[in-house]
Structures are given as C-alpha cells and as structure tokens.
Design an enzyme around this catalytic site. Structure first.
Site, mmCIF file in Angstrom:
data_model
loop_
_atom_site.group_PDB
_atom_site.id
_atom_site.type_symbol
_atom_site.label_atom_id
_atom_site.label_comp_id
_atom_site.label_asym_id
_atom_site.label_seq_id
_atom_site.Cartn_x
_atom_site.Cartn_y
_atom_site.Cartn_z
ATOM 1 N N GLY A 228 0.835 -1.202 0.000
ATOM 2 C CA GLY A 228 0.000 0.000 0.000
ATOM 3 C C GLY A 228 0.863 1.242 0.000
ATOM 4 C CG ASP B 249 -3.023 10.274 12.124
ATOM 5 O OD1 ASP B 249 -4.231 10.590 12.050
ATOM 6 O OD2 ASP B 249 -2.322 10.015 11.132
ATOM 7 C CG PHE C 297 6.018 10.807 3.902
ATOM 8 C CD1 PHE C 297 7.087 9.998 4.258
ATOM 9 C CD2 PHE C 297 5.220 11.332 4.902
ATOM 10 C CE1 PHE C 297 7.351 9.712 5.580
ATOM 11 C CE2 PHE C 297 5.484 11.051 6.230
ATOM 12 C CZ PHE C 297 6.550 10.239 6.572
ATOM 13 N N GLY D 274 1.248 5.351 1.753
ATOM 14 C CA GLY D 274 0.848 6.324 2.765
ATOM 15 C C GLY D 274 1.083 7.728 2.239
#
Length: 393
Positions: free
Chosen positions: A138, A253, A142, A140
């Site tokens: 996958g 987060d 950066f 993200g």
C-alpha cells in the site's frame, strides 16, 4: 484466557460458529445452521472455560440478556439448551467508500535531504542489499510499503518517495524513527531498522500479514464477539503503554488505517509520524494534526490545547468501527469536513449505535464515554483496558 508470567494475556483458540460466511464474488453467502447446535455438548464446566465474550455472543445469538455476571449468563444458556432453534445472525454487507484525495507536495533536493538526516541516530542501520523487496502492500502520505525479507525474516519495508518529499515530510519521518526506536510492546509495531541508501530511504518494521484494520474489516467476514474484543483490547493495551511512558507519548493520529493486523489476528499500533512526547503529566500540547474523521473536537481551534485524551476519543471511534465491522462505514463518512466540524463539535453528533444494541449496554456506554466532548470526562486508556479485560476472563 490466562495471564502469563510477564503479566500479558495469552489467547486460547476460539470455537468458530457453525455459520461461516463464504466469499462469492464481491458478496457473501451464509451456510444455514441452527444456533442451538452449539449448546448440545456444552455443560456448566465447559461454558466456564470459555471467555466471557464468547458467553455474551452465545446469549446474543439466542436473544437472551447479554449483560451481567458470567455465571448468570451461563445459567441462562443452560436453561435454553432445550429451547426451539432459531436462525443464525445475519451477514454484514460490504460498503463502498470514495477514494481519498492526496495533495501534491513540492519536492526536496536529495543532497539537502541527506544533510537533514545527518543528525539522526540511525540505530539499526540496514544496507539496501540486505533487503529483498516483494509485493507492494500500500501507500501512505509520503511512502510506499512493501512486503520483503531481511536476514531471513519477513518484514515490512516503508520506502520513502524522496522525489515527492517536502521538508515537513523529512521532519515527520525523523520523528517517527526516533519514537519507534523507544517502543517495545506486543501491541506496538516493532521497529527493526533504517536503510539510508541515497536512492532508497526505508523504514523497516515487522510485517503484519493482514494489513491495516480499515482494509481488513472490508476483506474478511465479521469475526466472533470475542475476537473483536481481543482486537479492541490489543489497541487499548498499546495506547495505555504509550500514555504510561515517562514522559508519555500521544499518538495523535489513531485511526483504523494506523492499526495493523498480524497473521494470527493480533492488533498493533503503527505510524508514529505525528506522535508527540508530552513533557509533563499536567502539560497540554498545542499543534493541529491528524485525520478529521477521527480527531477529537479540541483539535479544531486556531490554538488547540489537548492531552492524551485525544487518543481515547479516537479509540472510541475505532471500537465503533470494529463492532459494526465496516457495515456502517467509517466515522462521519457521509459528512464534508465543514459539516463534520459543525456536527461533532457544535452539536455533539456521534456515530449511530442503533444497529449495535445487541452488544452489552455497558460496552456501548464505555464507547460513549470515550468520545465525550469534554476530555476530562473521558476515561483513561488504563480504565478501558480493565473494562475490556472483563470480557476476556
């Protein structure tokens, strides 16, 4: 479920229900069964060997009360053994979600990048030729994540897209490395090392074969109530570990995309790029960050002031996602960012609980306490760990 010598829980395998949803294309098919078959060979002794969450689920499937002491729930089940069979629970539907929009960033010069990284203590330096890079897992903000191997061990390789790097990205990456190096807990992703090759800047961590929780809930059938509680308990344990450190660490987060699931369905907290160390127990932090859908309302001011209770709020939303197993989407998925701020902060709107009423009222009350508007009224993650542990005894 038992505690081992180190004080951690050891999970014993659960008995899977006899209604097994099978993948057929993009949907599910349920094998028909009668739930009472699950009690045919049960006695008071065998039921007591199960964790409370299993007992709660057996009661839920039969329309029996699911709140109360474990022994009382078992008595209800034993009295139900000769009752008329009823159909098994329905299967959740997959939901479709709109793709996320990724903003473009100004690139950063590679030579400048190396000069910035020069002051980072790269404990666990890894040569790129020691890594075998496999399939892409996958992407993200950066970095792109790949499965791979390092010295014979399966690992996750987060390769940073240097050509799209901004100075802020570099600072975030440096911070994530410095935080990860400090952490050692079974519910926190394990940091292995860093590769600082000029063309391949990578963060190497343990591999969680089932990916992130957000995608996992959309790929597999809804697990037992006991398994869902175990995932919630893992998340709570990881967060309480961060908050218990001195100085404490606030993740900032927490969301289902930042919880990874191992091959044996254990949950581990990931992505510490926005984590911050709280200097004193009574100090507040004042920086905006995170993803709005999981953000606590106290973030949404020009000069935010918050504590580790922002993680408690976010975990409450993640627990709601787990109990619905993505059937209801993700938190506030139908609201624009402006509508979200207005509804959640000003009108105290929270995700709907109507379709989750089959679960114990005390568990739903805990989640509601976790997402209260007033941070002081939210419980600590230590309290949450204890409450969830009640279902794993």
């Amino acid at each position: 479920m038992l505690r081992n010598a180190n004080g951690y829980f050891e999970f014993r395998p659960l008995t899977l229900p006899k209604a097994i949803p099978m993948f057929l294309g993009k949907g599910f098919q349920t094998i028909e069964r009668h739930v009472d078959e699950g009690l045919e060979n049960e006695t008071e002794e065998t039921l007591h060997r199960r964790i409370k969450a299993d007992i709660v689920q057996l009661c839920q499937e039969r329309g029996l009360p699911s709140e109360g002491e474990k022994s009382a729930l078992i008595r209800n089940l034993l009295g139900w053994q000769k009752a008329k069979p009823v159909p098994g629970p329905s299967t959740p539907q997959l939901c479709s979600l709109e793709p996320m929009v990724v903003s473009k960033k100004a690139p950063i010069n590679t030579r400048y990048l190396n000069s910035i990284l020069a002051d980072v203590d790269f404990h666990g330096e890894i040569s790129y030729d020691q890594l075998t890079v496999g399939r892409k897992l996958g992407s993200g903000g950066f970095k792109d994540c790949y499965a791979g191997t390092f010295k014979g061990e399966e690992v996750a390789i987060g390769e940073l897209r240097i050509q799209n790097f901004s100075e802020l990205d570099v600072k975030e990456m440096k911070h994530e490395i410095n935080v990860l190096k400090q952490l050692r807990h079974e519910s926190i992703i394990r940091f292995i090392g860093v590769c600082t090759n000029v063309r391949h800047l990578c963060i190497v961590t343990e591999l969680c074969a089932n990916g992130d929780l957000y995608d996992h809930m959309r790929k597999v059938r809804k697990p037992s109530f006991g398994r869902m509680i175990m995932i919630m308990h893992d998340i709570a344990m990881g967060c309480s570990y961060l908050h218990a450190r001195r100085p404490s660490i606030i993740h900032r987060d927490m969301k289902s995309m930042n919880v990874l699931i191992t091959s044996d369905e254990r949950a581990k907290i990931n992505d510490f790029g926005l984590a911050r160390i709280r200097p004193r127990a009574n100090a507040s932090l004042h920086t905006q960050c995170g993803t709005p859908n999981w953000q606590a309302p106290e973030f949404w001011t020009p000069n935010p002031s918050y504590t580790e209770k922002v993680d408690v709020y976010a975990c409450g939303l993640i627990f709601w996602e787990i109990l619905s197993w993505a059937e209801l989407g993700y938190p506030y998925h139908n609201l624009t960012e402006h509508q979200l701020y207005e509804a959640v902060r000003d009108k105290e709107v929270r995700p709907p609980l109507e379709k989750l009423r089959k679960y114990p009222p005390s568990l739903l009350a805990l989640i509601q306490d976790m997402w209260r508007k007033d941070p002081k009224k939210r419980p600590s993650m230590f309290y949450v760990v204890d409450r969830l542990a009640d279902y794993l005894q």
